[in-house]
Design a protein around this motif. Structure first.
Motif, PDB file in Angstrom:
ATOM      1  N   ALA A  30     -10.221   9.460 -12.588  1.00  0.00           N
ATOM      2  CA  ALA A  30     -10.342   9.923 -11.212  1.00  0.00           C
ATOM      3  C   ALA A  30      -9.766  11.319 -11.006  1.00  0.00           C
ATOM      4  O   ALA A  30      -9.760  11.825  -9.886  1.00  0.00           O
ATOM      5  N   GLY A  31      -9.295  11.942 -12.101  1.00  0.00           N
ATOM      6  CA  GLY A  31      -8.655  13.240 -11.948  1.00  0.00           C
ATOM      7  C   GLY A  31      -7.418  13.152 -11.073  1.00  0.00           C
ATOM      8  O   GLY A  31      -7.107  14.063 -10.302  1.00  0.00           O
ATOM      9  N   GLU A  32      -6.718  12.048 -11.192  1.00  0.00           N
ATOM     10  CA  GLU A  32      -5.587  11.746 -10.308  1.00  0.00           C
ATOM     11  C   GLU A  32      -4.291  12.276 -10.903  1.00  0.00           C
ATOM     12  O   GLU A  32      -3.981  12.009 -12.064  1.00  0.00           O
ATOM     13  N   GLU A  33      -3.560  13.028 -10.113  1.00  0.00           N
ATOM     14  CA  GLU A  33      -2.289  13.563 -10.583  1.00  0.00           C
ATOM     15  C   GLU A  33      -1.129  13.164  -9.680  1.00  0.00           C
ATOM     16  O   GLU A  33      -0.012  13.637  -9.879  1.00  0.00           O
ATOM     17  N   ASN A  34      -1.387  12.328  -8.701  1.00  0.00           N
ATOM     18  CA  ASN A  34      -0.350  11.927  -7.757  1.00  0.00           C
ATOM     19  C   ASN A  34       0.454  10.766  -8.345  1.00  0.00           C
ATOM     20  O   ASN A  34      -0.088   9.704  -8.645  1.00  0.00           O
ATOM     21  N   ASN A  35       1.744  10.978  -8.506  1.00  0.00           N
ATOM     22  CA  ASN A  35       2.602   9.928  -9.073  1.00  0.00           C
ATOM     23  C   ASN A  35       2.540   8.641  -8.265  1.00  0.00           C
ATOM     24  O   ASN A  35       2.621   7.537  -8.815  1.00  0.00           O
ATOM     25  N   ALA A  36       2.415   8.760  -6.935  1.00  0.00           N
ATOM     26  CA  ALA A  36       2.396   7.575  -6.083  1.00  0.00           C
ATOM     27  C   ALA A  36       1.212   6.679  -6.412  1.00  0.00           C
ATOM     28  O   ALA A  36       1.320   5.440  -6.424  1.00  0.00           O
ATOM     29  N   VAL A  37       0.051   7.273  -6.706  1.00  0.00           N
ATOM     30  CA  VAL A  37      -1.145   6.493  -7.024  1.00  0.00           C
ATOM     31  C   VAL A  37      -1.008   5.843  -8.395  1.00  0.00           C
ATOM     32  O   VAL A  37      -1.345   4.670  -8.585  1.00  0.00           O
ATOM     33  N   ARG A  89      -5.947   8.935   0.351  1.00  0.00           N
ATOM     34  CA  ARG A  89      -6.586  10.203  -0.024  1.00  0.00           C
ATOM     35  C   ARG A  89      -7.106  10.196  -1.458  1.00  0.00           C
ATOM     36  O   ARG A  89      -7.812  11.118  -1.862  1.00  0.00           O
ATOM     37  N   SER A  90      -6.781   9.150  -2.228  1.00  0.00           N
ATOM     38  CA  SER A  90      -7.150   9.130  -3.644  1.00  0.00           C
ATOM     39  C   SER A  90      -8.613   8.724  -3.841  1.00  0.00           C
ATOM     40  O   SER A  90      -9.125   7.815  -3.175  1.00  0.00           O
TER      41      SER A  90
END
Length: 625
Positions: A30-37, A89-90
């Motif tokens: 997902a190209g996710e870089e948010n630690n929370a996700v 927002r993810s």
């Protein structure tokens, strides 16, 4: 994204490596870089493996994740608002509306309020709730006079009791197409279901019903088959009813047609089960995915009757479906419609107070015909079930023959266990054949809570084998020998053996006396298998309470560990105690017994809310079931 903290927690035991890999995959896909996700992904993957259907983020937000009572470890969780904002927002997270949207971009996570799901489990939960509610609304149209005559024959009113709940359950099972019957050991669930099937057959005397009995494990299927046949004799059923009940129970995997190396069973929405009535025993053992498969494989107008004990251990896998189905029953009434239909059929308190369709489908059996309310086992089971301190009961019944409690002495524990094992297991080895040996194996069993440690199942089995060897009862300390009980630990579809099946090693006289693993089949036949063909098994003089669920023994020795552990819950204690038909002896510290009774199992799930509170979970898009 820095995964070093997660790696350190994995190395310490929680979460699993698989949860770390899932979080990493999600980050990359997902190209996710948010630690929370990423933290949320690892958390929900781990919690599903621990039995939760979802994660309620409000419970974890602002706390320390993966701490597990380990000093210096754990990862701080985001605050509630920041966490929900990051997930909303993810690209990896969808809302609950995406569960049915085939055109929506595939998302591995679903956020429903503060509940975070793996997408597949969100779909299981929502669609199962909707289909069960739909079935709960369906009424049958029986012949009232014929039903009343059958109820009078099989479930006569009990003098001195305001309500015969077996009679009420039977009446509801005929009036409704979905029925849930919960009761503890000895409350007459099997008698009730046998009478129900006789009543249903009487409603259609010229067209025999297609009836199937099923259970999660082979031993549970064998037990309900035997109990049903005994009950047929007790109820003096007529020939058509006996014919309808002549087919033995099968495992749920065999019923559905689960096949090796295939993810989809033979029976499902496109190929429904060929039946009119399905009765499932030991339904508390069924996890969410399996219950979803069962319900989706039913024909639209088939009857579904679930039997179980809502207070027993939940399924090993994710979910506590049966407990969720019974969660709203206590303290609620029945609908005015049901009360009117029951009038003239049963002595029943006509107090309409129901608010949803499931109210009319769930019946709790209250009277135990096995344990007197004042007996040691009866009082202990009731106290543990209600979360009360069991201390006075354990001490007060320490010598009544049916219930005994012994505080542990670690120094003498192996010797005392050996003495008990020699006394109770010695008759097993004198049996004349495999069938007799299996009968004697049901006379006594050592049960425990843990797998490892001084009071875990692995250590207990070694101690028992050592004691039997030293007394000359068995020829080997290790390996297989005549009379060795074994427990299958992995499903083997080729052999039709399933996780939890118990057999015994015995010489096969038809094959020159070579040792075979012998298992009792649901129809009473003995299945003989060369041991090395079984994929995975273990010695079973001692079993965990989890593996013993669905079984009963004349006498039980329940061993609690010397120290506290997370798995020691109210449900485990209650299940262990109620595996005994006649007597239970408990070895363990009183403080551990008290902690067990005070610690209920809590599994995160939205299913109970959907079934009992959320009235909007009714509409199912076409093609889902």
């Amino acid at each position: 994204m820095n995964f070093e903290q997660l790696k350190a927690c994995v190395a310490a035991g929680a979460p699993r490596a698989l949860d770390l890999y899932f979080a990493r995959w999600l980050c990359q896909a997902a190209g996710e870089e948010n630690n929370a996700v990423v933290l949320a992904a690892a958390l929900v993957s781990w919690r599903v493996s621990e039995g939760d259907i979802c994660v309620d983020l409000s419970r974890y937000a602002g706390g320390i994740l993966f701490k597990e009572d380990r000093d210096g470890l754990g990862i701080p969780a985001p605050g509630p608002d920041a966490w929900l904002d990051a997930l909303n927002r993810s690209k990896a997270v969808a809302g609950p509306e995406a569960v049915y949207d085939d055109d929506a971009e595939a998302c591995p996570l679903v956020l429903d309020g503060t509940r975070l799901y793996l997408a597949r489990y969100a779909w299981y939960e929502k669609t199962l709730a909707e289909e069960l509610l739909r079935r709960a609304e369906a009424w049958a149209a029986p012949d009232a006079a014929r039903l009343k005559a059958g109820l009078d024959r099989y479930f006569p009113e009990i003098e001195g009791e305001a309500v015969n709940w077996q009679r009420v359950a039977a009446a509801i099972a005929v009036l409704k197409r979905f029925c849930v019957i919960s009761g503890g050991p000895g409350t007459g669930k099997t008698t009730t279901v046998a009478g129900i099937l006789a009543l249903l057959q009487q409603q259609a005397p010229d067209s025999p019903l297609r009836i199937r009995l099923a259970a999660p494990t082979g031993k549970a299927a064998a037990r309900i088959t035997e109990s049903i046949r005994q009950t047929c004799d007790m109820l003096q059923l007529d020939a058509p009813a006996r014919a309808a009940l002549s087919l033995g129970a099968v495992t749920l995997h065999r019923l559905l047609g689960v096949r090796p190396f295939r993810s989809v069973p033979r029976h499902g929405p496109e190929n429904p089960l060929p039946l009119d009535v399905l009765i499932v025993d030991e339904a508390s053992m069924i996890d969410l995915p399996l219950m979803h498969q069962i319900v989706s494989a039913l024909p639209p107008d088939a009857r579904l009757i679930l039997l179980g004990d809502k207070d027993q251990l939940a399924s090993v896998e994710a979910g506590s479906v049966f407990a969720d189905l019974c969660a709203g029953r206590a303290g609620r009434g029945y609908s005015r419609d049901l009360c009117e239909r029951l009038r003239g059929l049963c002595r029943f308190p006509d107090v309409p107070a129901a608010s949803g369709p499931l109210d009319d489908c769930v019946v709790l059996l209250r009277r135990s015909y096995r344990f007197d309310a004042d007996s040691g086992i009866g009082r202990l089971a009731a106290a543990v079930r209600q979360g009360e301190d069991p201390g006075d009961i354990l001490r007060g019944h320490a010598a009544d023959g049916a219930l005994a409690w012994t505080p542990p002495n670690p120094a003498t524990f192996p010797e005392r266990l050996g003495e008990a094992a020699v006394q109770r297991y010695a008759p097993l080895f004198n049996a004349g054949d495999a069938r007799a040996a299996l009968d004697r194996l049901e006379a006594f069993r050592v049960l425990c809570a843990l797998r490892r440690g001084p009071t875990g199942v692995e250590g207990l089995n070694r101690m028992i084998q050592n004691a039997l060897f030293e007394k000359g009862i068995i020829p080997l300390r290790q390996g297989l020998f005549r009379g060795c009980p074994i427990l299958v630990t992995r499903n083997d579809y080729a052999l039709n053996l399933f996780n939890g099946d118990v057999g015994i090693i015995w010489p096969d006289d038809d094959r020159g006396g070579i040792l075979k693993a012998c298992f009792r089949q649901p129809d009473g036949a003995i299945k003989k298998v060369v041991p090395h063909r079984i994929t995975a098994y273990e010695v079973a003089f001692a079993m965990t309470v989890h593996k013993a669920q669905g079984s009963e023994f004349d006498r039980v020795l329940l061993i609690l560990p010397f120290e506290d552990a997370r798995v020691l819950t109210r449900e485990l204690f209650y299940t262990g105690v109620t595996r005994a038909r006649a007597a239970v002896e408990i070895w363990g510290p009183m403080v551990i017994a008290r902690k067990c009774a005070a610690r209920p199992t809590i599994r995160a799930s939205g299913l109970a809310g959907r079934l009992w509170e959320e009235g909007d979970a009714r509409k199912i898009p076409s093609g889902v079931f």
